[in-house]
Design an enzyme around this catalytic site. Structure first.
Site, PDB file in Angstrom:
ATOM      1  N   ALA A 249       0.830  -1.212   0.000  1.00 40.27           N
ATOM      2  CA  ALA A 249       0.000   0.000   0.000  1.00 40.27           C
ATOM      3  C   ALA A 249       0.862   1.258   0.000  1.00 40.27           C
ATOM      4  O   ALA A 249       0.651   2.177  -0.796  1.00 40.27           O
ATOM      5  CB  ALA A 249      -0.935  -0.003   1.217  1.00 40.27           C
TER       6      ALA A 249
ATOM      7  N   GLU B 143      10.545   2.403   6.297  1.00 38.85           N
ATOM      8  CA  GLU B 143      10.273   0.964   6.421  1.00 38.85           C
ATOM      9  C   GLU B 143      11.149   0.416   7.537  1.00 38.85           C
ATOM     10  O   GLU B 143      12.367   0.543   7.493  1.00 38.85           O
ATOM     11  CB  GLU B 143      10.560   0.272   5.089  1.00 38.85           C
ATOM     12  CG  GLU B 143      10.601  -1.241   5.145  1.00 38.85           C
ATOM     13  CD  GLU B 143       9.345  -1.877   5.772  1.00 38.85           C
ATOM     14  OE1 GLU B 143       8.229  -1.470   5.410  1.00 38.85           O
ATOM     15  OE2 GLU B 143       9.509  -2.773   6.637  1.00 38.85           O
TER      16      GLU B 143
ATOM     17  N   VAL C  29       8.909   4.227  12.343  1.00 35.85           N
ATOM     18  CA  VAL C  29       8.188   5.388  12.856  1.00 35.85           C
ATOM     19  C   VAL C  29       7.607   4.999  14.210  1.00 35.85           C
ATOM     20  O   VAL C  29       6.908   3.989  14.330  1.00 35.85           O
ATOM     21  CB  VAL C  29       7.101   5.837  11.865  1.00 35.85           C
ATOM     22  CG1 VAL C  29       6.194   6.895  12.493  1.00 35.85           C
ATOM     23  CG2 VAL C  29       7.751   6.383  10.597  1.00 35.85           C
TER      24      VAL C  29
ATOM     25  N   CYS D 155       1.856 -12.934   0.154  1.00 36.48           N
ATOM     26  CA  CYS D 155       1.029 -14.049  -0.318  1.00 36.48           C
ATOM     27  C   CYS D 155       1.872 -15.113  -1.000  1.00 36.48           C
ATOM     28  O   CYS D 155       1.439 -16.247  -1.172  1.00 36.48           O
ATOM     29  CB  CYS D 155      -0.006 -13.564  -1.331  1.00 36.48           C
ATOM     30  SG  CYS D 155      -0.849 -12.073  -0.847  1.00 36.48           S
TER      31      CYS D 155
ATOM     32  N   ASN E 259      -2.740  -2.981  -2.846  1.00 38.14           N
ATOM     33  CA  ASN E 259      -2.299  -2.328  -4.077  1.00 38.14           C
ATOM     34  C   ASN E 259      -3.324  -1.334  -4.591  1.00 38.14           C
ATOM     35  O   ASN E 259      -2.978  -0.246  -5.052  1.00 38.14           O
ATOM     36  CB  ASN E 259      -2.005  -3.383  -5.149  1.00 38.14           C
ATOM     37  CG  ASN E 259      -0.589  -3.898  -5.063  1.00 38.14           C
ATOM     38  OD1 ASN E 259       0.326  -3.267  -5.553  1.00 38.14           O
ATOM     39  ND2 ASN E 259      -0.408  -5.036  -4.393  1.00 38.14           N
TER      40      ASN E 259
ATOM     41  N   TRP F 182     -24.018 -25.476 -19.391  1.00 37.44           N
ATOM     42  CA  TRP F 182     -24.435 -24.583 -18.301  1.00 37.44           C
ATOM     43  C   TRP F 182     -23.247 -24.473 -17.353  1.00 37.44           C
ATOM     44  O   TRP F 182     -22.913 -25.453 -16.680  1.00 37.44           O
ATOM     45  CB  TRP F 182     -25.631 -25.158 -17.532  1.00 37.44           C
ATOM     46  CG  TRP F 182     -26.934 -25.167 -18.260  1.00 37.44           C
ATOM     47  CD1 TRP F 182     -27.463 -26.212 -18.967  1.00 37.44           C
ATOM     48  CD2 TRP F 182     -27.901 -24.110 -18.347  1.00 37.44           C
ATOM     49  NE1 TRP F 182     -28.686 -25.860 -19.492  1.00 37.44           N
ATOM     50  CE2 TRP F 182     -28.984 -24.575 -19.127  1.00 37.44           C
ATOM     51  CE3 TRP F 182     -27.950 -22.802 -17.846  1.00 37.44           C
ATOM     52  CZ2 TRP F 182     -30.103 -23.793 -19.416  1.00 37.44           C
ATOM     53  CZ3 TRP F 182     -29.072 -22.024 -18.136  1.00 37.44           C
ATOM     54  CH2 TRP F 182     -30.124 -22.519 -18.919  1.00 37.44           C
TER      55      TRP F 182
ATOM     56  N   ASP G 204      -3.300  -3.353   4.865  1.00 34.53           N
ATOM     57  CA  ASP G 204      -3.772  -4.243   5.928  1.00 34.53           C
ATOM     58  C   ASP G 204      -4.087  -3.526   7.231  1.00 34.53           C
ATOM     59  O   ASP G 204      -4.597  -4.152   8.163  1.00 34.53           O
ATOM     60  CB  ASP G 204      -2.713  -5.318   6.219  1.00 34.53           C
ATOM     61  CG  ASP G 204      -2.513  -6.273   5.050  1.00 34.53           C
ATOM     62  OD1 ASP G 204      -3.222  -6.127   4.033  1.00 34.53           O
ATOM     63  OD2 ASP G 204      -1.656  -7.157   5.159  1.00 34.53           O
TER      64      ASP G 204
ATOM     65  N   TYR H  88     -18.532 -20.273 -23.153  1.00 39.27           N
ATOM     66  CA  TYR H  88     -18.765 -21.716 -23.229  1.00 39.27           C
ATOM     67  C   TYR H  88     -18.013 -22.351 -24.382  1.00 39.27           C
ATOM     68  O   TYR H  88     -18.140 -21.923 -25.523  1.00 39.27           O
ATOM     69  CB  TYR H  88     -20.255 -22.053 -23.375  1.00 39.27           C
ATOM     70  CG  TYR H  88     -20.462 -23.470 -23.868  1.00 39.27           C
ATOM     71  CD1 TYR H  88     -20.015 -24.546 -23.100  1.00 39.27           C
ATOM     72  CD2 TYR H  88     -21.026 -23.731 -25.110  1.00 39.27           C
ATOM     73  CE1 TYR H  88     -20.141 -25.849 -23.561  1.00 39.27           C
ATOM     74  CE2 TYR H  88     -21.154 -25.039 -25.582  1.00 39.27           C
ATOM     75  CZ  TYR H  88     -20.705 -26.097 -24.806  1.00 39.27           C
ATOM     76  OH  TYR H  88     -20.808 -27.382 -25.280  1.00 39.27           O
TER      77      TYR H  88
END
Lengths: 468, 468
Positions: free
Chosen positions: A24, A47, A94, A57, A321, A450, A299, A442
């Site tokens: 982020a 950071e 920080v 992930c 993101n 279906w 997060d 399809y």
């Protein structure tokens, strides 16, 4: 002091400070930089860890060996960010935010040097912290979280050194089931110990049951309804077992995958508004409510669930993101909003695919919705086409209106991303009746005539009519 | 004579006559039977061929050997239909419809017996017929269409007998490219001769070019801009080559895959309303316009394109099944509608996946829409995840409003069904700006953190803003 005042005080450049160098925060920084050059906007990013912009992930796939190198999980290195004129300060935490003074306090891990630094605009992207249960033995060697790249490396090091082949995963959510796969890939006998009645509590229990059965079919020992009471260690001080109230599970390595909470201690100390789940509350532009110059994303925030109309906390890179993109656009002088989520998530354990979007039955009940529920069995391809594999689709629709409320899918190849159809339908507020006529792709290699989602919609539409 | 009159004339049962025993007709008959038992509704169905309810879309995979047995393509046999109290008359062709007299004329192929038979309600499901070019030599042994199971069997018989290994496919639409795959699978050297500038004219030429290149990469000889002028035969009378204006392509077998037209000669002779594409025109309930007691569905009708607002002809089993379901519900006393299509289609050639939905550039121009177009490259999975394969997504959006108009995707595994997201967004009238925030399933094995469709939507949204 308003923005113009601050700018005047230090010349013509505005100063953007970003707290947190992951998805982020650095997406916000990058997008702001795209819109405003260094002459107009100074960007300082802090950071506290050793990496930027990495895919948390992806850690299970690195541990499991699908991804060979840690660096593949890093979307952009500190050097790459710095090349774009972002003053990125690594290993610098920080420690305080002062909204009234428009400044943050930072501390360099290496030197211990601490200082205040001003901002005109602030982005809080402090992420989430893993839930680490307060259990005897939880800090023993051989017990690992998998939140950061450092965590991942530590686990890989342990796996390389460990002679035993028994692993216990605590927790059976996304992290838990993905780590179970990773450990299977590395040749471990895996036991998953789970507090809930079934794995994957983001599904309804009937669908979780399918996951339970499929994971057992993969040779994983599934222990549900079991609260871990202790991590037991051997004479060498290393983990040797995980104990629950009723039993003990031998373990040469333990992975904690219990979930995460918003990392908002800084924000709380600064008096910023937090929601019921502990995440920062923002407006549609990802601006912290009541604070003109502070944005937050990823997060550490709560997001609006478009189906329930309530705030939720979802830690997921794809949202982080998007938040960063929206924040960076707004900070950069453009206009963008994040309208909310419908709660889509996909995962897999070996060839088992798991997907969900929208509300579970209990979510719908909690927000006062009455609903019908249907479950159907279908296949991923035309039944006669090689590789057609079974798929179970559960669909929940509101009574009377027939509005789609949620979909859960458990199956094999081709199951997970089918949930996207439901995610778009939820976003559009579509009824299940309308969904029965959706013009989905399809051809025999890709779907029965279906599509399974249409089969579920037909059955749900019938159920809705019967309640009218 | 109105419905009640007809019923009185023959007792209390209504009589439904179905013309055509394939997907649309037999779905209608089955659904009507589900809603109304034999005491209420008599159902008579006529099929001129040897099979009912078969998957024409599956024929290429049967020919190519992915499907081993013809019977796997048959969803329901004549006997199974008869067990549900449907009076199914095989090898019996309807030769005339008399709407004023509410009767059809039938002729048994075996005996030549012809007779009139009355109906209270009529379903026309006569399907489509393949375009068979009027060329010298087109009827020579070794030249095959692939419309029916009999066609498929005849082709398989030819392939088994033929010693040569050179195949020419005429046409590069869905049937053409799928048959190219089938022939590759059977070990043929395949040449595809195509009248258009690129294969897959349902895509824009720039995307068709990607298909051209990928098919050449599979070892298929692609001949574009080439009109076949003659099928040349050898001394034995069998096909030996396909000739165009400029060249000759040796062929031991030729497959015609030029497309289909609505089979509406009966309907035309009966004065029923046809559209510009030669298909029957129906209302939302699939009732033939201006005819209270006649329904039509499947490949013989035109359908409303929800994006262009105009009628189209699309021969596709998934639509035929939906039409049948809607017709059967209405005939059975219920209520259902078919709102229209957005023009979704997916296909594959070996591991190349091709998908489209909505309008091409030329479609948008034809209906007076101004638009922006973007094309992006992405991958099917997170870039670091094994098996991530490239994917090209083209997105078309209306100027000013930003409404999504169409999407085309060419890629490998995971490309085709991603078009479903766009199909639902088109159905909902979503803007590309709104699409940028879609909550699509994300996990590294299934998608990059920004799904390719989202990447395209972001770029399209930017392009729309630049035109405002």
């Amino acid at each position: 002091m308003d923005v113009n005042g601050a700018r005047d005080a230090r010349g013509t450049r505005e100063r953007l400070v970003v707290v947190g160098g992951d998805a982020a925060g650095m997406s916000a920084a990058s997008q702001a930089r795209r819109l405003r050059g260094p002459d107009e906007l100074e960007i300082v990013a802090f950071e506290r860890g050793n990496f930027t912009s990495f895919s948390a992930c992806g850690i299970p796939y690195w541990v499991g060996g699908d991804v060979s190198d840690r660096d593949e999980l890093i979307a952009r290195t500190p050097e790459e960010h710095r090349e774009r004129a972002i003053d990125l300060r690594m290993r610098t935490e920080v420690t305080a935010i002062d909204p009234a003074g428009k400044r943050v306090r930072a501390r360099e891990a290496g030197t211990g040097t601490a200082y205040w630094t001003p901002y005109d605009k602030l982005v809080i992207a402090t992420g989430a912290r893993p839930v680490r249960p307060d259990l005897p033995g939880v800090d023993a060697p051989g017990v690992h979280g998998v939140q950061t790249l450092d965590d991942g490396q530590a686990l890989i090091d342990t796996l390389s050194r460990t002679r035993g082949r028994r692993a216990v995963v605590v927790g059976a959510g996304y992290i838990g089931v993905e780590m179970a796969e990773a450990l299977i890939h590395r040749g471990y006998e895996v036991t998953v110990v789970n507090r809930g009645s079934e794995p994957m509590s983001t599904l309804d229990p009937d669908m979780g049951r399918l996951v339970h059965e499929a994971m057992e079919g993969l040779g994983i020992t599934m222990v549900d309804d079991a609260e871990v009471t202790e991590v037991r260690t051997g004479e060498d001080g290393r983990v040797r077992a995980v104990a629950t109230r009723d039993a003990e599970y031998p373990a040469d390595v333990v992975v904690l995958g219990i979930g995460v909470r918003p990392e908002t201690s800084l924000a709380a100390a600064a008096g910023l508004p937090l929601g019921a789940h502990g995440g920062l509350l923002t407006d549609r532009a990802m601006r912290v409510r009541g604070h003109e110059d502070i944005w937050a994303g990823g997060d550490c925030v709560e997001v609006l669930d478009l189906v329930s109309g309530q705030e939720r906390h979802i830690a997921l890179g794809t949202h982080a993101n998007k938040h960063g993109q929206v924040i960076g656009t707004n900070v950069g002088g453009g206009y963008a909003t994040f309208p909310g989520v419908v709660g889509t998530a996909v995962s897999k354990v070996c060839d088992l695919e798991i997907a969900r979007t929208g509300l579970r039955e209990k979510d719908a009940r909690r927000v006062g919705l009455r609903f019908v529920t249907v479950t159907i069995e279908s296949t991923s391809r035309a039944g006669y086409y090689p590789g057609a594999s079974p798929m179970t689709v559960k669909m929940i629709a509101e009574q009377r209106t027939g509005r789609l409320l949620g979909v859960q899918i458990v199956g094999r190849e081709g199951a997970a991303k089918r949930v996207d159809v439901a995610a778009v339908a939820l976003t559009a507020g579509m009824t299940v009746e309308r969904m029965t006529a959706l013009d989905l792709g399809y051809a025999p290699p890709f779907s029965p005539v279906w599509d399974p989602v249409l089969v579920a919609a037909r059955k749900a539409a019938t159920a809705v009519r019967q309640t009218c």
